[in-house]
Design an enzyme around this catalytic site. Structure first.
Site, PDB file in Angstrom:
ATOM      1  N   LYS A 125     -55.982   2.187   1.643  1.00 46.54           N
ATOM      2  CA  LYS A 125     -57.014   1.385   2.300  1.00 46.54           C
ATOM      3  C   LYS A 125     -57.928   0.659   1.304  1.00 46.54           C
ATOM      4  O   LYS A 125     -57.952   0.984   0.127  1.00 46.54           O
ATOM      5  CB  LYS A 125     -57.845   2.290   3.228  1.00 46.54           C
ATOM      6  CG  LYS A 125     -57.006   2.929   4.339  1.00 46.54           C
ATOM      7  CD  LYS A 125     -56.383   1.894   5.250  1.00 46.54           C
ATOM      8  CE  LYS A 125     -55.672   2.479   6.448  1.00 46.54           C
ATOM      9  NZ  LYS A 125     -54.298   2.955   6.154  1.00 46.54           N
TER      10      LYS A 125
HETATM   11  C1  LIG Z   1     -54.548   1.284  11.677  1.00 50.75           C
HETATM   12  C2  LIG Z   1     -54.594   2.705  11.225  1.00 50.75           C
HETATM   13  N1  LIG Z   1     -55.117   3.634  12.028  1.00 50.75           N
HETATM   14  C3  LIG Z   1     -55.205   4.920  11.652  1.00 50.75           C
HETATM   15  C4  LIG Z   1     -54.756   5.326  10.418  1.00 50.75           C
HETATM   16  C5  LIG Z   1     -54.856   6.764  10.095  1.00 50.75           C
HETATM   17  O1  LIG Z   1     -55.825   6.997   9.160  1.00 50.75           O
HETATM   18  P1  LIG Z   1     -55.788   8.366   8.349  1.00 50.75           P
HETATM   19  O2  LIG Z   1     -54.487   8.379   7.599  1.00 50.75           O
HETATM   20  O3  LIG Z   1     -56.980   8.298   7.444  1.00 50.75           O
HETATM   21  O4  LIG Z   1     -55.880   9.453   9.358  1.00 50.75           O
HETATM   22  C6  LIG Z   1     -54.204   4.397   9.535  1.00 50.75           C
HETATM   23  C7  LIG Z   1     -53.698   4.700   8.185  1.00 50.75           C
HETATM   24  O5  LIG Z   1     -53.408   5.687   7.675  1.00 50.75           O
HETATM   25  C8  LIG Z   1     -54.114   3.051   9.960  1.00 50.75           C
HETATM   26  O6  LIG Z   1     -53.603   2.112   9.148  1.00 50.75           O
END
Ligand SMILES: Cc1ncc(COP(=O)(O)O)c(C=O)c1O
Length: 293
Positions: free
Chosen positions: A96
């Site tokens: 990210k």
């Molecule tokens: C659009 C989106 N939503 C949710 C997530 C989930 O986030 P996390 O991996 O921090 O739980 C991600 C990426 O990992 C994502 O790109």
């Protein structure tokens, strides 16, 4: 998350080949008696139509949750991504724009919901050690069931330090996007979605393009790899994963037309103009090879 909560996710289509975010009118048509929430995602850093989505949700009495994992600190005329709906979520996963390896952030507009989230990130303790130190209280209660959702102090410190650098990093991503736009214009049939969105209204988390219709994407990916360019695909659509197939699901014709053409080109804050030139050259050669069989 929807499934983990025992609810049924119903997927809505994207708006079109240019706007790859959820279609508010399709959302409206899918809201039924049992609908509790609408979850929208700001694809690649580009905001979904928050004005219309907020209207749709308000008109049907459902809450609006923004998945702003791709859209940290994005200001749009409708407001800041993640802060227009009832809840906003952000990710600090390794890929990210602000990254601490793992972890994330959730915000809520309503102060009571925010207080609930704060309590529940730390075992639902009614006060934190810092609050007790300030108030002199020696005791606390646990009034519901909670878990540990705390990021560590160390990773939070790293995220805070990244915030200082974020404006420069954003400008670098914007410049890479502009560069891509100019160079990709020479490749026939290649589409750069979100054409009409001003460059400063996106986090440019991805540089997603649509390949010319009918292109063998795997061949392009392999060919670009041999030229030293790693590309990605965001994302295979969730409704086609085996765990999410649902015989009663609405058809998603635009998503299914767009997905086979999707390709994510490299995008990060240290991309130099010569890198963009190399990527677009590699893409052009891969497409030419593909066209000649
Ligand atoms: C659009 C989106 N939503 C949710 C997530 C989930 O986030 P996390 O991996 O921090 O739980 C991600 C990426 O990992 C994502 O790109």
């Amino acid at each position: 998350m929807v499934r983990l909560l025992g609810a049924r996710p119903v997927f809505a289509d994207v708006t079109g080949h240019d706007d790859l975010t959820i279609d508010p009118e399709h959302v409206l048509s899918l809201i039924g008696e049992k609908t509790r929430a609408v979850v929208v995602m700001h694809y690649g850093g580009f905001s979904a139509d928050l004005v219309r989505l907020a209207e749709v949700c308000a008109s049907r009495g459902v809450i609006l949750i923004e998945d702003a994992a791709h859209a940290f600190a994005v200001s749009t005329p409708a407001g800041t991504c993640g802060m227009v709906g009832d809840y906003g979520t952000f990710s600090f996963f390794a890929t990210k724009n602000v990254s601490i390896g793992e972890g994330g952030l959730v915000v809520a507009r309503d102060p009571e919901r925010n207080a609930f989230i704060r309590r529940h990130r730390s075992h639902a303790l009614t006060t934190t050690p810092v609050e007790r130190a300030a108030s002199g209280a020696l005791d606390y209660d646990v009034d519901s069931v909670g878990l540990n959702y705390r990021p560590s102090d160390i990773s939070s410190a790293i995220a805070l330090a990244q915030l200082d650098r974020l404006p420069d990093a954003q400008r670098a991503r914007e410049a890479a996007r502009t560069d891509y736009r100019h160079r990709l214009a020479a490749l026939e049939g290649v589409v750069l979605p979100f054409a009409s969105v001003p460059d400063d209204e996106s986090a440019h988390h991805l540089a997603a393009i649509l390949l010319p219709e009918g292109t063998n994407r795997n061949a392009v990916v392999r060919s670009m790899r041999t030229r030293g360019v790693q590309v990605g695909m965001h994302y295979p659509p969730t409704h086609l994963f085996s765990a999410y197939r649902d015989a009663d699901a609405p058809p998603l014709p635009i998503t299914e037309a767009v997905v086979p053409r999707l390709l994510s080109l490299p995008m990060h804050a240290r991309l130099r103009t010569e890198d963009v030139a190399h990527v677009v050259e590699a893409l052009g050669s891969a497409l030419a090879e593909e066209a000649h069989g």
